[in-house]
Design a protein around this motif. Sequence first.
Motif, PDB file in Angstrom:
ATOM      1  N   PRO A 211       0.462  -0.970  -0.124  1.00 54.52           N
ATOM      2  CA  PRO A 211       0.291   0.109  -0.093  1.00 54.52           C
ATOM      3  C   PRO A 211       1.008   1.416  -0.287  1.00 54.52           C
ATOM      4  CG  PRO A 211      -0.252  -1.425   1.725  1.00 54.52           C
ATOM      5  CD  PRO A 211       0.745  -1.830   0.881  1.00 54.52           C
ATOM      6  N   TYR A 212       0.238   2.203   0.269  1.00 55.34           N
ATOM      7  CA  TYR A 212       1.023   3.297  -0.071  1.00 55.34           C
ATOM      8  C   TYR A 212       0.416   4.507   1.378  1.00 55.34           C
ATOM      9  CZ  TYR A 212       1.377   2.218  -5.160  1.00 55.34           C
ATOM     10  OH  TYR A 212       1.662   2.047  -6.523  1.00 55.34           O
ATOM     11  N   GLU A 213       1.665   5.437   1.537  1.00 55.30           N
ATOM     12  CA  GLU A 213       1.924   6.138   2.518  1.00 55.30           C
ATOM     13  C   GLU A 213       1.115   7.083   2.873  1.00 55.30           C
ATOM     14  OE1 GLU A 213       4.427   5.654   6.122  1.00 55.30           O
ATOM     15  OE2 GLU A 213       2.334   6.889   5.856  1.00 55.30           O
ATOM     16  N   ASP A 214       1.578   8.355   1.785  1.00 56.92           N
ATOM     17  CA  ASP A 214       0.897   9.266   1.276  1.00 56.92           C
ATOM     18  C   ASP A 214      -0.814   8.880   0.187  1.00 56.92           C
ATOM     19  OD1 ASP A 214       2.223  10.881   2.660  1.00 56.92           O
ATOM     20  OD2 ASP A 214       4.189  10.020   0.723  1.00 56.92           O
TER      21      ASP A 214
ATOM     22  N   GLY B 229      -6.593   6.222  -4.264  1.00 56.67           N
ATOM     23  CA  GLY B 229      -5.399   5.362  -4.014  1.00 56.67           C
ATOM     24  C   GLY B 229      -4.410   6.651  -4.702  1.00 56.67           C
ATOM     25  N   TYR B 230      -4.887   7.476  -4.730  1.00 58.14           N
ATOM     26  CA  TYR B 230      -3.304   8.906  -5.571  1.00 58.14           C
ATOM     27  C   TYR B 230      -2.172   8.665  -3.805  1.00 58.14           C
ATOM     28  CZ  TYR B 230      -0.250  12.764  -4.903  1.00 58.14           C
ATOM     29  OH  TYR B 230       0.885  14.008  -4.933  1.00 58.14           O
ATOM     30  N   ALA B 231      -1.111   8.632  -4.758  1.00 56.77           N
ATOM     31  CA  ALA B 231      -0.097   7.276  -3.944  1.00 56.77           C
ATOM     32  C   ALA B 231       0.781   8.501  -4.731  1.00 56.77           C
ATOM     33  CB  ALA B 231       0.215   6.032  -3.928  1.00 56.77           C
ATOM     34  N   LEU B 232       2.176   8.700  -3.786  1.00 52.52           N
ATOM     35  CA  LEU B 232       3.011   9.721  -4.880  1.00 52.52           C
ATOM     36  C   LEU B 232       4.463   7.992  -4.456  1.00 52.52           C
ATOM     37  CD1 LEU B 232       3.185  12.690  -4.085  1.00 52.52           C
ATOM     38  CD2 LEU B 232       2.167  11.358  -5.988  1.00 52.52           C
TER      39      LEU B 232
ATOM     40  N   ASP C  19      -5.268   0.986  -2.166  1.00 51.30           N
ATOM     41  CA  ASP C  19      -4.684   1.480  -2.409  1.00 51.30           C
ATOM     42  C   ASP C  19      -5.477   1.960  -4.344  1.00 51.30           C
ATOM     43  OD1 ASP C  19      -2.860   2.870  -1.345  1.00 51.30           O
ATOM     44  OD2 ASP C  19      -2.028   0.933  -2.251  1.00 51.30           O
ATOM     45  N   ALA C  20      -6.502   1.602  -4.876  1.00 50.61           N
ATOM     46  CA  ALA C  20      -7.425   1.333  -5.525  1.00 50.61           C
ATOM     47  C   ALA C  20      -8.721   1.918  -5.508  1.00 50.61           C
ATOM     48  CB  ALA C  20      -7.170   0.368  -6.989  1.00 50.61           C
ATOM     49  N   MET C  21      -8.891   1.539  -3.814  1.00 48.69           N
ATOM     50  CA  MET C  21     -10.772   1.530  -3.564  1.00 48.69           C
ATOM     51  C   MET C  21     -10.520   3.122  -3.120  1.00 48.69           C
ATOM     52  SD  MET C  21     -10.583  -1.086  -1.174  1.00 48.69           S
ATOM     53  CE  MET C  21     -10.569  -3.438  -2.142  1.00 48.69           C
TER      54      MET C  21
ATOM     55  N   GLY D  68     -10.592   2.262   1.312  1.00 52.43           N
ATOM     56  CA  GLY D  68      -8.701   1.711   1.500  1.00 52.43           C
ATOM     57  C   GLY D  68      -7.993   2.242   2.353  1.00 52.43           C
ATOM     58  N   ASN D  69      -7.881   3.757   2.829  1.00 52.93           N
ATOM     59  CA  ASN D  69      -7.040   4.771   2.828  1.00 52.93           C
ATOM     60  C   ASN D  69      -8.009   4.888   4.829  1.00 52.93           C
ATOM     61  OD1 ASN D  69      -5.203   5.453   1.185  1.00 52.93           O
ATOM     62  ND2 ASN D  69      -5.580   3.931   1.255  1.00 52.93           N
TER      63      ASN D  69
END
Length: 457
Positions: free
Chosen positions: A2-5, A10-13, A420-422, A427-428
């Motif tokens: 998964p992604y922190e930011d 799922g906006y993720a950098l 991240d796609a939810m 999702g987050n």
Amino acid sequence: MPYEDSGPRGYALLPRGLAAVGAVALTLSLAACGAGASASVPFADTPQCAPYKQYQGHSGTTVTWSTGGGSDNETNGYRQAVRTFSDCTGILINYYIDPKVNSEKDLIELIDSGKASDLLGVGPGTLTDLAAAKKIKTLSAQAKANVTKGWSSDWQNYASAGGTLYGIPNDAAVKSFVWYSPSYFKEHGYQVPQTWDEMIALSDKIAATGIKPWCAGIESGAATGWPATDWMEEVMLRLEGPEIYDQWVAHKIPFNDPKVLDVANRVATILKNPAYVNGGLGDVKSVATTAFGDAGLPILAGKCALHQQASFYANMWPRGTNVSPDGDVYAFYEPPIDPAKGKPVEAGGGFVVATSTRPEVQAVQAFLSSRDFATSRVKVGGFVSANKLVDLNSYDNPIDKLSAQILRDPNAVIRFDGSDAMPAAVGNGTFWTEMTAWINGKDTKSMLDAIEASWPK
């Protein structure tokens, strides 16, 4: 992973685990130490610059490239990887981490204000949203050709929206790993399992010795719970297959569907099994309070034998730990439940998209989509590329090399982290918090019902 930011869709950098490894870096110019900003391009005609001739003709220009999180090591790695490109073309690549951009909404506002960088590092969900909103540009012909040649159809699909390529696959991580101690296995005569049933049989054998075989931790500050969602995603992909996985992520089946219940019950046979966890750390509830970065450490003390975590965990062992097939710790591919469903691999990674079609931006895009860039970044270290044209001998780190082998395996069925796609609220949000409550004793049906109820209407 998964992604922190993360934010909506799922906006993720940066993959969450990777972002947690180091602190956010300050703005840095990738070409600051080279002659990339020089209009005269003093190295352009040297033999070293021959591979970069196709990108020349834009000397004295600057291309900005931003992302939303990372570490000093990662930033310095990119600086080194494009240094020769800048020296040979005169295009200054100004790479920076923008701590102000914490959500997809922030990113769209930046683009609308005209202040966004030329290139953006994003996750697959954000790529889809930005493309739908017409905020990013399609790939140039050369970049498109490079992506088509270098990456599998799975990666191309995640780099696309509506059948059109918008992104260049950048970094990659394999989440489908189980960490163990090769020396511990050798001492006790244990073999690396090749199937899920073998992994459970091994867990039972270890438990019979008085050692709880698994250690786990899902505490991660405001993101507490995300490692537990990885368990759900790994098992969903293995138990139900990629088609059902996709339906689940897209909410074409409800979160409390019987198939999802089956997955949660399968996860519970390990993660909520008092005979299996939490080796060297406590009881089942200690999983919720153990920091994810510390969760695998009991392996080094022989108090735990197995720990599920992504490839980036190689960077989280104490300094001096030998991470290798014959070392203190290593990892094996988390085996399939049903081999007939192929070789499921949960992956994480980022994509580079463009907000401009200026010639110098397209030249940088072409380079970033090339085998030359991927190879250069891999050789710096701390980076995995799914580009199948990169020589595996370019990898020094054995886990990075193993990850690359898995990602380019023609039998691999690649799926990105589902949470991240939810929608962000799930999702987050509730997916994290409800999984944490579940570890702490909430019953499975109530947990799934609560997540389903939170899905945006």
